[in-house]
Write a protein that holds these residues in place. Sequence first.
Motif, PDB file in Angstrom:
ATOM      1  N   ALA A 304     -46.391 -49.695 -12.597  1.00 15.27           N
ATOM      2  CA  ALA A 304     -46.870 -50.012 -13.943  1.00 15.27           C
ATOM      3  C   ALA A 304     -48.338 -49.640 -14.114  1.00 15.27           C
ATOM      4  N   ARG A 305     -49.038 -49.521 -13.010  1.00 14.72           N
ATOM      5  CA  ARG A 305     -50.480 -49.269 -13.058  1.00 14.72           C
ATOM      6  C   ARG A 305     -50.840 -47.784 -12.941  1.00 14.72           C
ATOM      7  N   GLY A 306     -49.895 -46.983 -12.469  1.00 14.10           N
ATOM      8  CA  GLY A 306     -50.195 -45.561 -12.322  1.00 14.10           C
ATOM      9  C   GLY A 306     -49.052 -44.825 -11.654  1.00 14.10           C
ATOM     10  N   SER A 307     -49.284 -43.550 -11.360  1.00 14.56           N
ATOM     11  CA  SER A 307     -48.280 -42.699 -10.733  1.00 14.56           C
ATOM     12  C   SER A 307     -48.482 -42.685  -9.224  1.00 14.56           C
ATOM     13  N   TYR A 308     -47.384 -42.811  -8.468  1.00 18.67           N
ATOM     14  CA  TYR A 308     -47.464 -42.844  -7.013  1.00 18.67           C
ATOM     15  C   TYR A 308     -46.348 -41.996  -6.410  1.00 18.67           C
ATOM     16  N   THR A 309     -46.644 -41.431  -5.255  1.00 21.10           N
ATOM     17  CA  THR A 309     -45.616 -40.691  -4.523  1.00 21.10           C
ATOM     18  C   THR A 309     -44.816 -41.667  -3.658  1.00 21.10           C
ATOM     19  N   THR A 310     -43.693 -41.163  -3.145  1.00 20.77           N
ATOM     20  CA  THR A 310     -42.864 -41.993  -2.271  1.00 20.77           C
ATOM     21  C   THR A 310     -43.643 -42.410  -1.022  1.00 20.77           C
ATOM     22  N   GLY A 311     -44.403 -41.465  -0.458  1.00 24.19           N
ATOM     23  CA  GLY A 311     -45.184 -41.783   0.733  1.00 24.19           C
ATOM     24  C   GLY A 311     -46.226 -42.852   0.476  1.00 24.19           C
ATOM     25  N   GLU A 312     -46.911 -42.773  -0.656  1.00 25.64           N
ATOM     26  CA  GLU A 312     -47.926 -43.774  -0.990  1.00 25.64           C
ATOM     27  C   GLU A 312     -47.302 -45.161  -1.122  1.00 25.64           C
ATOM     28  N   LEU A 313     -46.150 -45.217  -1.766  1.00 23.52           N
ATOM     29  CA  LEU A 313     -45.472 -46.503  -1.938  1.00 23.52           C
ATOM     30  C   LEU A 313     -44.976 -47.037  -0.600  1.00 23.52           C
ATOM     31  N   ALA A 314     -44.517 -46.147   0.273  1.00 26.63           N
ATOM     32  CA  ALA A 314     -44.062 -46.576   1.596  1.00 26.63           C
ATOM     33  C   ALA A 314     -45.208 -47.201   2.385  1.00 26.63           C
ATOM     34  N   ASP A 315     -46.363 -46.572   2.348  1.00 24.94           N
ATOM     35  CA  ASP A 315     -47.533 -47.116   3.043  1.00 24.94           C
ATOM     36  C   ASP A 315     -47.951 -48.461   2.461  1.00 24.94           C
ATOM     37  N   ALA A 316     -47.950 -48.548   1.153  1.00 24.94           N
ATOM     38  CA  ALA A 316     -48.411 -49.771   0.497  1.00 24.94           C
ATOM     39  C   ALA A 316     -47.493 -50.957   0.766  1.00 24.94           C
ATOM     40  N   ALA A 334     -31.490 -46.269 -13.714  1.00 23.15           N
ATOM     41  CA  ALA A 334     -31.534 -47.253 -14.800  1.00 23.15           C
ATOM     42  C   ALA A 334     -32.440 -46.815 -15.941  1.00 23.15           C
ATOM     43  N   GLY A 335     -33.134 -45.687 -15.772  1.00 23.96           N
ATOM     44  CA  GLY A 335     -34.017 -45.190 -16.818  1.00 23.96           C
ATOM     45  C   GLY A 335     -35.312 -45.935 -16.930  1.00 23.96           C
ATOM     46  N   LEU A 336     -35.717 -46.588 -15.841  1.00 25.18           N
ATOM     47  CA  LEU A 336     -36.924 -47.416 -15.877  1.00 25.18           C
ATOM     48  C   LEU A 336     -38.176 -46.685 -15.403  1.00 25.18           C
ATOM     49  N   ILE A 337     -38.015 -45.567 -14.697  1.00 19.77           N
ATOM     50  CA  ILE A 337     -39.186 -44.830 -14.238  1.00 19.77           C
ATOM     51  C   ILE A 337     -39.073 -43.360 -14.632  1.00 19.77           C
ATOM     52  N   THR A 338     -40.214 -42.731 -14.696  1.00 19.36           N
ATOM     53  CA  THR A 338     -40.283 -41.292 -14.955  1.00 19.36           C
ATOM     54  C   THR A 338     -40.878 -40.610 -13.730  1.00 19.36           C
ATOM     55  N   THR A 339     -40.584 -39.348 -13.560  1.00 19.78           N
ATOM     56  CA  THR A 339     -41.134 -38.586 -12.424  1.00 19.78           C
ATOM     57  C   THR A 339     -41.755 -37.293 -12.938  1.00 19.78           C
ATOM     58  N   ARG A 340     -42.759 -36.847 -12.231  1.00 17.13           N
ATOM     59  CA  ARG A 340     -43.371 -35.562 -12.566  1.00 17.13           C
ATOM     60  C   ARG A 340     -43.876 -34.922 -11.277  1.00 17.13           C
ATOM     61  N   ARG A 341     -43.851 -33.598 -11.226  1.00 12.47           N
ATOM     62  CA  ARG A 341     -44.288 -32.876 -10.036  1.00 12.47           C
ATOM     63  C   ARG A 341     -45.742 -32.438 -10.189  1.00 12.47           C
ATOM     64  N   GLN A 342     -46.510 -32.715  -9.160  1.00 11.50           N
ATOM     65  CA  GLN A 342     -47.897 -32.278  -9.070  1.00 11.50           C
ATOM     66  C   GLN A 342     -48.018 -31.410  -7.816  1.00 11.50           C
ATOM     67  N   GLY A 343     -47.883 -30.094  -7.979  1.00 11.40           N
ATOM     68  CA  GLY A 343     -47.891 -29.215  -6.812  1.00 11.40           C
ATOM     69  C   GLY A 343     -46.681 -29.497  -5.950  1.00 11.40           C
ATOM     70  N   ARG A 344     -46.915 -29.855  -4.692  1.00  6.34           N
ATOM     71  CA  ARG A 344     -45.787 -30.139  -3.804  1.00  6.34           C
ATOM     72  C   ARG A 344     -45.459 -31.628  -3.743  1.00  6.34           C
ATOM     73  N   TYR A 345     -46.128 -32.422  -4.569  1.00  6.15           N
ATOM     74  CA  TYR A 345     -45.885 -33.859  -4.592  1.00  6.15           C
ATOM     75  C   TYR A 345     -45.106 -34.271  -5.865  1.00  6.15           C
ATOM     76  N   VAL A 346     -44.257 -35.264  -5.695  1.00  2.00           N
ATOM     77  CA  VAL A 346     -43.536 -35.836  -6.835  1.00  2.00           C
ATOM     78  C   VAL A 346     -44.058 -37.249  -7.058  1.00  2.00           C
ATOM     79  N   GLN A 347     -44.548 -37.510  -8.264  1.00  2.00           N
ATOM     80  CA  GLN A 347     -45.112 -38.823  -8.586  1.00  2.00           C
ATOM     81  C   GLN A 347     -44.175 -39.597  -9.508  1.00  2.00           C
TER      82      GLN A 347
END
Length: 368
Positions: A304-316, A334-347
């Motif tokens: 809810a606070r920003g965009s994060y990658t899977t790795g960042e969320l795993a660490d957190a 469920a249509g609750l999140i959106t995703t976008r690609r930033q280079g080789r990362y997916v947020q």
Amino acid sequence: MSVRIDITGLTAERIHVVPSPLAELGMALHALAEPAHHPGLQGWTTSVSARLDPCLADRMCEADFLWRTTFSDVFTPCAGIPGRRTLPGTTLTEELDLLDKLSDEQFVDAALEFTCQSEYAKRDVARLDDARARERALDLAAARGTHQVRFTQRLLDDPPAIRAWFRELMQDCDEAFFSDVWGRVQHQLAADARHKTELLRRKGVAAALSAVSGSVSLDESGPAVVVDKISVGHTETGAGDLILTPTSLGWPHLWVLHREGWAPMITYPISSPGLTAPTSVEQLTRRMAALAHPVRMRLCRHLARGSYTTGELADAHGMTAPEISRHLSVLKKAGLITTRRQGRYVQHQLDLSVVSRLGGDFIEGVLR
């Protein structure tokens, strides 16, 4: 979950979009009894309630369960006329005359919806002739209060008397407030009916049903009309017609008559302050289930606070990336999140607009 209307063999000429003054009066009575369901009508309900004659208000309370907790089929008597080809009348008097044409058994069944919902679509006994069925109806009424018991007893003992009482009450409501309402909305309802009829003629059944409501669709494999609701029901048009009835007072309710032996009817609101495409019951259930898991709730706090990658969320969260991915997959489905690609990362990020509508979607879903 849905209500399905089998329309095998039904031609477009047997689908009718017709306003109903008696159905609209039923919707008006419901709005007065449950103003919290209709916040957009608050000014009107407050005004009418304030100037209502106390005697008439008391009489309305005697049977408000016919329109408060359910929308009784007594407000759509045309559907019960033998042959299932009768359309709503153009005036309230014409529709009350149709009510007089129902058999006593039909009238009693329709009026007892508030106690016998589980037996709505099909029944095996005649309550007027079967002592055990009468007793069962009275037992169910007792759970709703003493005045429901009194009404049910009178209804079972003397259906014509209750029918005459109901007719007089509707006529008095018409004189007190509904004639003004009908004079104001009937042209709008007629215009909507013409528009839907033109869609039906030019673009077909699917387009017309889609215009009726985002919760109504055509299953061409059936073929069947499918109404997305938190209930399950089934009926068929057979040799009869399908009737679509617009209402200006009904939102958020979408009402489907699927009583055995009656013509199927859909009463739909012509406008709503909510979404043009209401959330399906399936999607609403999926979203609520997705948020029920404590890990996904904690993930939502981050997303809810920003965009994060899977790795960042795993660490957190001290979890593995595959575990996080599984939870994100549920939220995405469920249509609750959106995703976008930033280079080789997916947020990933929480879709706040969807989440903020959940309460409204839930209320609209359960009241539909």
